[in-house]
Every structure is written in C-alpha cells, then in structure tokens.
Design a protein around this motif. Sequence first.
Motif, PDB file in Angstrom:
ATOM      1  N   ALA A  57       0.823  -1.215   0.000  1.00 44.63           N
ATOM      2  CA  ALA A  57       0.000   0.000   0.000  1.00 44.63           C
ATOM      3  C   ALA A  57       0.856   1.263   0.000  1.00 44.63           C
ATOM      4  O   ALA A  57       0.531   2.241  -0.670  1.00 44.63           O
ATOM      5  N   ARG A  58       1.967   1.229   0.722  1.00 39.29           N
ATOM      6  CA  ARG A  58       2.842   2.415   0.765  1.00 39.29           C
ATOM      7  C   ARG A  58       3.492   2.678  -0.586  1.00 39.29           C
ATOM      8  O   ARG A  58       3.791   3.816  -0.927  1.00 39.29           O
ATOM      9  N   GLN A  59       3.709   1.634  -1.353  1.00 37.57           N
ATOM     10  CA  GLN A  59       4.252   1.818  -2.700  1.00 37.57           C
ATOM     11  C   GLN A  59       3.212   2.497  -3.595  1.00 37.57           C
ATOM     12  O   GLN A  59       3.562   3.271  -4.482  1.00 37.57           O
ATOM     13  N   VAL A  60       1.946   2.209  -3.369  1.00 38.75           N
ATOM     14  CA  VAL A  60       0.882   2.887  -4.117  1.00 38.75           C
ATOM     15  C   VAL A  60       0.932   4.383  -3.803  1.00 38.75           C
ATOM     16  O   VAL A  60       0.810   5.215  -4.701  1.00 38.75           O
ATOM     17  N   VAL A  61       1.157   4.714  -2.541  1.00 33.07           N
ATOM     18  CA  VAL A  61       1.294   6.121  -2.145  1.00 33.07           C
ATOM     19  C   VAL A  61       2.455   6.749  -2.909  1.00 33.07           C
ATOM     20  O   VAL A  61       2.342   7.863  -3.431  1.00 33.07           O
ATOM     21  N   ARG A  62       3.569   6.040  -2.992  1.00 36.47           N
ATOM     22  CA  ARG A  62       4.751   6.541  -3.701  1.00 36.47           C
ATOM     23  C   ARG A  62       4.434   6.805  -5.168  1.00 36.47           C
ATOM     24  O   ARG A  62       4.789   7.848  -5.723  1.00 36.47           O
ATOM     25  N   VAL A  63       3.748   5.865  -5.796  1.00 33.64           N
ATOM     26  CA  VAL A  63       3.382   6.037  -7.206  1.00 33.64           C
ATOM     27  C   VAL A  63       2.488   7.267  -7.365  1.00 33.64           C
ATOM     28  O   VAL A  63       2.710   8.090  -8.257  1.00 33.64           O
ATOM     29  N   LEU A  64       1.506   7.400  -6.515  1.00 34.04           N
ATOM     30  CA  LEU A  64       0.619   8.559  -6.587  1.00 34.04           C
ATOM     31  C   LEU A  64       1.403   9.862  -6.416  1.00 34.04           C
ATOM     32  O   LEU A  64       1.190  10.823  -7.150  1.00 34.04           O
ATOM     33  N   HIS A  65       2.289   9.874  -5.442  1.00 36.18           N
ATOM     34  CA  HIS A  65       3.052  11.082  -5.158  1.00 36.18           C
ATOM     35  C   HIS A  65       3.964  11.469  -6.324  1.00 36.18           C
ATOM     36  O   HIS A  65       4.076  12.638  -6.674  1.00 36.18           O
ATOM     37  N   SER A  66       4.594  10.482  -6.923  1.00 36.27           N
ATOM     38  CA  SER A  66       5.606  10.790  -7.940  1.00 36.27           C
ATOM     39  C   SER A  66       5.072  10.829  -9.370  1.00 36.27           C
ATOM     40  O   SER A  66       5.720  11.399 -10.244  1.00 36.27           O
ATOM     41  N   MET A  67       3.907  10.260  -9.625  1.00 34.28           N
ATOM     42  CA  MET A  67       3.467  10.129 -11.014  1.00 34.28           C
ATOM     43  C   MET A  67       2.084  10.681 -11.323  1.00 34.28           C
ATOM     44  O   MET A  67       1.638  10.599 -12.466  1.00 34.28           O
ATOM     45  N   SER A  68       1.395  11.228 -10.343  1.00 35.90           N
ATOM     46  CA  SER A  68       0.033  11.728 -10.589  1.00 35.90           C
ATOM     47  C   SER A  68      -0.021  12.785 -11.673  1.00 35.90           C
ATOM     48  O   SER A  68      -0.874  12.735 -12.560  1.00 35.90           O
ATOM     49  N   ARG A  69       0.878  13.747 -11.619  1.00 36.28           N
ATOM     50  CA  ARG A  69       0.858  14.815 -12.628  1.00 36.28           C
ATOM     51  C   ARG A  69       1.264  14.292 -13.995  1.00 36.28           C
ATOM     52  O   ARG A  69       0.618  14.584 -14.995  1.00 36.28           O
ATOM     53  N   LYS A  70       2.344  13.523 -14.030  1.00 36.64           N
ATOM     54  CA  LYS A  70       2.867  13.034 -15.301  1.00 36.64           C
ATOM     55  C   LYS A  70       1.828  12.212 -16.069  1.00 36.64           C
ATOM     56  O   LYS A  70       1.695  12.338 -17.284  1.00 36.64           O
ATOM     57  N   TYR A  71       1.072  11.382 -15.354  1.00 39.69           N
ATOM     58  CA  TYR A  71       0.094  10.503 -15.999  1.00 39.69           C
ATOM     59  C   TYR A  71      -1.344  10.996 -15.824  1.00 39.69           C
ATOM     60  O   TYR A  71      -2.285  10.299 -16.179  1.00 39.69           O
ATOM     61  N   GLN A  72      -1.507  12.176 -15.250  1.00 39.58           N
ATOM     62  CA  GLN A  72      -2.818  12.769 -15.002  1.00 39.58           C
ATOM     63  C   GLN A  72      -3.735  11.775 -14.292  1.00 39.58           C
ATOM     64  O   GLN A  72      -4.879  11.537 -14.704  1.00 39.58           O
ATOM     65  N   LEU A  73      -3.223  11.200 -13.211  1.00 37.30           N
ATOM     66  CA  LEU A  73      -3.973  10.214 -12.441  1.00 37.30           C
ATOM     67  C   LEU A  73      -5.058  10.891 -11.609  1.00 37.30           C
ATOM     68  O   LEU A  73      -4.847  11.974 -11.080  1.00 37.30           O
ATOM     69  N   PRO A  74      -6.206  10.245 -11.481  1.00 36.27           N
ATOM     70  CA  PRO A  74      -7.243  10.777 -10.591  1.00 36.27           C
ATOM     71  C   PRO A  74      -6.892  10.437  -9.138  1.00 36.27           C
ATOM     72  O   PRO A  74      -7.552   9.627  -8.481  1.00 36.27           O
ATOM     73  N   TRP A  75      -5.822  11.036  -8.639  1.00 35.84           N
ATOM     74  CA  TRP A  75      -5.251  10.748  -7.321  1.00 35.84           C
ATOM     75  C   TRP A  75      -6.261  10.904  -6.197  1.00 35.84           C
ATOM     76  O   TRP A  75      -6.191  10.210  -5.187  1.00 35.84           O
ATOM     77  N   HIS A  76      -7.195  11.815  -6.380  1.00 32.71           N
ATOM     78  CA  HIS A  76      -8.162  12.114  -5.325  1.00 32.71           C
ATOM     79  C   HIS A  76      -9.122  10.957  -5.069  1.00 32.71           C
ATOM     80  O   HIS A  76      -9.774  10.918  -4.034  1.00 32.71           O
ATOM     81  N   ARG A  77      -9.176   9.981  -5.970  1.00 28.66           N
ATOM     82  CA  ARG A  77     -10.073   8.839  -5.806  1.00 28.66           C
ATOM     83  C   ARG A  77      -9.449   7.693  -5.017  1.00 28.66           C
ATOM     84  O   ARG A  77     -10.027   6.614  -4.926  1.00 28.66           O
ATOM     85  N   VAL A  78      -8.289   7.928  -4.433  1.00 23.48           N
ATOM     86  CA  VAL A  78      -7.606   6.895  -3.648  1.00 23.48           C
ATOM     87  C   VAL A  78      -7.550   7.347  -2.189  1.00 23.48           C
ATOM     88  O   VAL A  78      -7.048   8.436  -1.883  1.00 23.48           O
ATOM     89  N   ILE A  79      -8.091   6.501  -1.302  1.00 24.36           N
ATOM     90  CA  ILE A  79      -8.180   6.826   0.123  1.00 24.36           C
ATOM     91  C   ILE A  79      -7.703   5.626   0.943  1.00 24.36           C
ATOM     92  O   ILE A  79      -7.389   4.576   0.381  1.00 24.36           O
ATOM     93  N   ASN A  80      -7.684   5.767   2.255  1.00 24.83           N
ATOM     94  CA  ASN A  80      -7.190   4.664   3.065  1.00 24.83           C
ATOM     95  C   ASN A  80      -8.275   3.626   3.355  1.00 24.83           C
ATOM     96  O   ASN A  80      -9.448   3.816   3.009  1.00 24.83           O
ATOM     97  N   VAL A  81      -7.870   2.543   3.989  1.00 22.91           N
ATOM     98  CA  VAL A  81      -8.753   1.397   4.224  1.00 22.91           C
ATOM     99  C   VAL A  81      -9.953   1.737   5.117  1.00 22.91           C
ATOM    100  O   VAL A  81     -10.971   1.064   5.073  1.00 22.91           O
TER     101      VAL A  81
END
Length: 104
Positions: free
Chosen positions: A36-60
Amino acid sequence: MKPFTEAVIAIIMEIPEGYVMTYGQIARLAGSPRAARQVVRVLHSMSRKYQLPWHRVINVKGEIALKDEAAAMEQQLLLETEGIVVINKRVDLDTYQYSINERK
C-alpha cells in the motif's frame, strides 16, 4: 518502469468518477498485497505526469489520509464535485468503493 508501477497506474486510471479505491486494494490488484505504501509513492511521484485521478484513492478506513490540510481539502472538494459524500474526511466505502475483478 516496473510491472507493479505500471499495474498501479492502470488500476488508478480505471477508477470511474464518483467512486474511490483504497491504497491496499490497488496494491492487491497490482499483485503485491502488502505494498500500500508503494501505491502512495506512485501517486506522489506520477500523478501529474500521468494525469492520475489521485483524489479517488483513500485509506482502508475510507478516510482522506493526506496530512497537509490544503491538500486534504482539495481532495475532499474534488470528491464532492464528483458526487461523493465526505463527512469528517471520511467516505462510506459501502456506497462509493469501486471493485475491479481480481486480476490473475
């Protein structure tokens, strides 16, 4: 790019408007249930580059997990714009959690 990272990006891109997924759920679907922490890393480092809908990811727990108040408020506003009800930084996962068939 590592296969796990590619899978995480693909899964996040699949989350439709008006739904959320958890960090752990994405990690499990990407093939590494304890990452799960790696998912956080991906979101942090790649959200802008890939235009990820980062806001749709929350905790358990269904909570907005961002510590930065401004970023947490931005996430809440983006979710609410999509019709998701957020109360005390929490989303009802029974109502808004998106399920993708388990990948093999």
